[in-house]
Design an enzyme around this catalytic site. Structure first.
Site, PDB file in Angstrom:
ATOM      1  N   ASP A   1       0.560  -1.171   0.035  1.00 12.09           N
ATOM      2  CA  ASP A   1       0.221  -0.564   0.046  1.00 12.09           C
ATOM      3  C   ASP A   1       1.097   1.273  -0.159  1.00 12.09           C
ATOM      4  O   ASP A   1       1.665   1.139   0.908  1.00 12.09           O
ATOM      5  CB  ASP A   1      -0.652  -0.164   1.521  1.00 12.09           C
ATOM      6  CG  ASP A   1      -2.099   0.688   1.224  1.00 12.09           C
ATOM      7  OD1 ASP A   1      -2.761   1.559   0.702  1.00 12.09           O
ATOM      8  OD2 ASP A   1      -2.914  -0.360   1.315  1.00 12.09           O
TER       9      ASP A   1
ATOM     10  N   ASP B   1      -2.903   4.213  -2.377  1.00 16.53           N
ATOM     11  CA  ASP B   1      -3.924   5.163  -1.972  1.00 16.53           C
ATOM     12  C   ASP B   1      -4.486   6.605  -2.172  1.00 16.53           C
ATOM     13  O   ASP B   1      -4.148   6.677  -2.748  1.00 16.53           O
ATOM     14  CB  ASP B   1      -3.745   4.940  -0.317  1.00 16.53           C
ATOM     15  CG  ASP B   1      -4.975   5.769   0.773  1.00 16.53           C
ATOM     16  OD1 ASP B   1      -5.425   4.908   1.195  1.00 16.53           O
ATOM     17  OD2 ASP B   1      -4.333   6.373   1.294  1.00 16.53           O
TER      18      ASP B   1
ATOM     19  N   GLU C   1      -6.156   4.519  -6.225  1.00 18.68           N
ATOM     20  CA  GLU C   1      -7.815   3.834  -6.102  1.00 18.68           C
ATOM     21  C   GLU C   1      -8.460   5.244  -5.732  1.00 18.68           C
ATOM     22  O   GLU C   1      -7.575   7.275  -5.333  1.00 18.68           O
ATOM     23  CB  GLU C   1      -7.529   4.449  -3.799  1.00 18.68           C
ATOM     24  CG  GLU C   1      -8.532   4.269  -3.433  1.00 18.68           C
ATOM     25  CD  GLU C   1      -9.131   4.935  -2.205  1.00 18.68           C
ATOM     26  OE1 GLU C   1     -10.002   4.260  -1.414  1.00 18.68           O
ATOM     27  OE2 GLU C   1      -7.764   5.255  -1.623  1.00 18.68           O
TER      28      GLU C   1
ATOM     29  N   HIS D   1     -11.552  -3.142   2.895  1.00 18.60           N
ATOM     30  CA  HIS D   1     -11.385  -2.571   3.926  1.00 18.60           C
ATOM     31  C   HIS D   1     -11.648  -1.416   4.502  1.00 18.60           C
ATOM     32  O   HIS D   1     -11.606  -1.001   5.932  1.00 18.60           O
ATOM     33  CB  HIS D   1     -10.241  -2.191   4.086  1.00 18.60           C
ATOM     34  CG  HIS D   1      -9.235  -1.433   4.895  1.00 18.60           C
ATOM     35  ND1 HIS D   1      -8.967  -1.648   2.721  1.00 18.60           N
ATOM     36  CD2 HIS D   1      -8.474  -0.344   4.812  1.00 18.60           C
ATOM     37  CE1 HIS D   1      -8.295  -0.711   2.290  1.00 18.60           C
ATOM     38  NE2 HIS D   1      -8.086   0.615   3.564  1.00 18.60           N
ATOM     39  N   ASP D   2     -12.348  -0.524   3.672  1.00 27.03           N
ATOM     40  CA  ASP D   2     -13.521  -0.014   3.747  1.00 27.03           C
ATOM     41  C   ASP D   2     -14.368   0.092   3.512  1.00 27.03           C
ATOM     42  O   ASP D   2     -15.551   0.869   4.059  1.00 27.03           O
ATOM     43  CB  ASP D   2     -12.898   1.391   2.991  1.00 27.03           C
ATOM     44  CG  ASP D   2     -11.308   2.082   3.229  1.00 27.03           C
ATOM     45  OD1 ASP D   2     -11.084   1.965   4.412  1.00 27.03           O
ATOM     46  OD2 ASP D   2     -11.169   1.719   2.259  1.00 27.03           O
TER      47      ASP D   2
HETATM   48  C1  GLC Z   1      -8.590   5.553   1.829  1.00 30.28           C
HETATM   49  C2  GLC Z   1      -8.513   4.161   2.788  1.00 30.28           C
HETATM   50  C3  GLC Z   1      -8.416   3.941   3.375  1.00 30.28           C
HETATM   51  C4  GLC Z   1      -7.748   5.766   4.421  1.00 30.28           C
HETATM   52  C5  GLC Z   1      -7.809   6.939   3.666  1.00 30.28           C
HETATM   53  C6  GLC Z   1      -6.480   7.713   4.110  1.00 30.28           C
HETATM   54  O1  GLC Z   1      -8.667   5.554   1.475  1.00 30.28           O
HETATM   55  O2  GLC Z   1      -8.336   2.821   1.722  1.00 30.28           O
HETATM   56  O3  GLC Z   1      -8.471   3.437   4.726  1.00 30.28           O
HETATM   57  O4  GLC Z   1      -8.816   5.883   5.778  1.00 30.28           O
HETATM   58  O5  GLC Z   1      -7.199   6.638   2.559  1.00 30.28           O
HETATM   59  O6  GLC Z   1      -5.562   7.457   4.060  1.00 30.28           O
END
Ligand code: GLC
Ligand code: CA
Length: 536
Positions: A96, A197, A239, A312-313
């Site tokens: 990540d 991320d 992402e 995980h979100d």
């Molecule tokens: C992304 C991650 C999440 C995190 C956010 C800030 O959306 O998947 O878990 O809280 O970024 O890093």
């Protein structure tokens, strides 16, 4: 063909995967203990959520040192060991990469705050207030203003997530160099790629209140490609919450030399009112199919899809899109798996999805762990929203749902830990656990194994054309894949009713089904039935 095109990626959220030393928190040694399990499942790569040094305000997505391992997860030696042991089993490791922001405990930020004259000051985004107020209306994604006041310098710094996660200033070329150097050192350690991320935020223009898809985003990624990724067999996935197919092509068209693929979230945000995950409208199944179809059709050869229901979100897919009742949990989880895994793109399995883990509700504030849900609860409470409504929203879409520890067995705490788990396991773990799933020939787990194997052995899944045969059917998703004269037909019932398909298609054989009673008649489907046919 690049390796990631017919690969299946498995996401590990380390804190909740497997605890090796009884402190209640999953760790790297715990992952190594379970590599044989992952090899047996058949996956090609692990996306490892952050294990870097972090004070943990956002469970590791707030990094204070990109090049050391958080002690609760282990050591750099454990990390090297994990890479080696995974590779020995032909499993790749995707790290990540969290470079939209750091932790406020990162030495860069500490220096920037303490010493406004230092060259680290400009690693972050500082602005004067306006008439004693915040510089502008930018909001944190976790609620409240995105600006935090710093008394020492009488300036505000920007944080698009918690105030413990200050945003890096990508307008400063020194930030780029520091990030690329760090990435290159990880590549040298032997990792196989990066999940990036919230990467769509790095081109932000704070003064114009532009956050996602800023004007310099793609130039930055092209520069990163040249500096780190070029001519290597690495996989990258960004992402990108706001991506449309047009935008996704900008990232993933090979000729542009940016990323392998992105995560788009159109299917996830479909039922949100004004992009608010806590405010949902009734679920529209036909619209959901339209979103999937659009992404299947529109990227063509100018981009590559990722396929996912979970991470995980997000809440557990079987609870959100399937049916987690005793009667239909297994069947609907397999149906969702077949839907996703026979589409074009690279599928992602989030830990526990392969055994059909469910959501578990919370009944009060004290049971909530996740910072996003806690912030929402407090803000909603202050707005006078009824507590029942708040908890209901959190139970549908809150992030703790995905973060409950994996149950490996039916023994105490699911064999996840010998200590006290950092977050309680699901109540149903004595039934829904890995051991039970592996031993049951008809389990969700063994269905996933078959889907993964099918992808590895049949290019039609990776390369075939896609056609939706019945886009307006209110209960069924039926699509066809075509490759070199072969046609595969996927028929899925998304409801707990017997349905007429409205189709009568000649088929030769059943390749895979979640219902032992499935037959060659394509005119009806039983509840949550999912069948893959070879066409006559
Ligand atoms: C992304 C991650 C999440 C995190 C956010 C800030 O959306 O998947 O878990 O809280 O970024 O890093
Ligand atoms: Ca541990």
């Amino acid at each position: 063909m690049q390796w990631w095109k017919n690969a299946v990626i498995y996401q590990i959220y380390p804190r909740s995967f497997n605890d090796s030393n009884g402190d209640g928190i999953g760790d790297l040694k715990g992952i190594i203990e379970r590599l044989d399990y992952l090899q047996y499942l058949g996956i090609d790569a692990i996306w490892l959520s952050p294990v870097y040094q972090s004070p943990g305000y956002d469970n590791g997505y707030d990094i204070s040192d990109y090049e050391s391992i958080e002690s609760i997860f282990g050591t750099m030696e454990d990390m090297d060991h994990l890479i080696k042991e995974a590779h020995r089993r032909h499993i790749k490791i995707i790290m990540d990469l969290v470079v939209n922001h750091t932790s406020f405990k990162h030495p860069w930020f500490i220096e920037a705050k303490q010493n406004p004259e230092s060259d680290k000051r400009d690693f972050y985004i500082w602005r004067k207030g306006k008439e004693g107020k915040v510089p502008n209306h930018l909001q944190s994604i976790f609620g409240g203003s995105a600006w935090e006041y710093d008394e020492t310098s009488d300036e505000y710094y920007l944080h698009l997530f918690t105030k413990e996660q200050p945003d890096l200033n990508w307008e400063n070329p020194k930030v780029h160099q520091a990030v690329y150097d760090m990435m290159n050192r990880w590549v040298e350690r032997g990792i196989d790629g990066f999940r990036m991320d919230v990467i769509d935020l790095i081109g932000k223009v704070p003064d114009q209140e532009i956050t996602a898809n800023g004007p310099n985003l793609h130039p930055y990624l092209q520069e990163m490609h040249q500096a780190v990724l070029k001519d290597k067999e690495l996989m990258t996935v960004g992402e990108t919450w706001g991506a449309t197919p047009e935008i996704a092509k900008q990232y993933s068209n090979p000729s542009r030399q940016e990323l392998s693929m992105v995560f788009q979230f159109e299917h996830i945000t479909l039922d949100q009112i004004e992009g608010n995950k806590w405010h949902l409208k009734p679920f529209d199944f036909v619209a959901l199919k339209q979103v999937f179809d659009k992404w299947q059709m529109e990227l063509g050869n100018e981009g590559w899809n990722s396929l996912f229901w979970n991470n995980h979100d997000l809440p557990r897919a079987v609870s959100r899109y399937g049916n987690d009742s005793k009667k239909y949990r297994e069947k609907s989880a397999k149906m969702l798996a077949m839907m996703l895994h026979l589409q074009k793109g690279t599928p992602y399995i989030y830990q526990g999805e392969e055994i059909g883990m469910t959501n578990t509700p919370v009944y009060n504030y004290e049971e909530i762990n996740d910072v996003e849900s806690k912030n929402y609860y407090q803000i909603a409470k202050a707005e006078g929203i009824d507590e029942k409504e708040i908890l209901k929203a959190i139970n549908i879409n809150g992030r703790d749902n995905a973060r409950r520890p994996i149950a490996w067995t039916s023994e105490k705490n699911g064999g996840f830990t010998t200590g006290i788990p950092w977050l309680a396991l699901n109540d149903n773990y004595s039934e829904i656990n890995v051991e039970a799933a592996v031993h049951d020939k008809h389990s969700i787990f063994n269905f996933y194994r078959q889907l993964i194997q099918l992808r590895h052995e049949n290019d039609i899944i990776t390369l075939g054309d896609f056609e939706d045969l019945s886009p307006n059917h209110p209960a069924m998703y039926a699509y066809q894949r075509t490759y070199q004269g072969t046609k595969w037909l996927v028929m899925l019932n998304f409801t707990d009713q017997n349905i007429e398909t409205g189709l009568d298609i000649p088929v030769k054989k059943i390749i895979l089904t979640n219902d032992q009673m499935s037959n060659l008649d394509t005119t009806t489907l039983k509840p949550y039935e999912a069948v893959l046919y070879q066409r006559a």
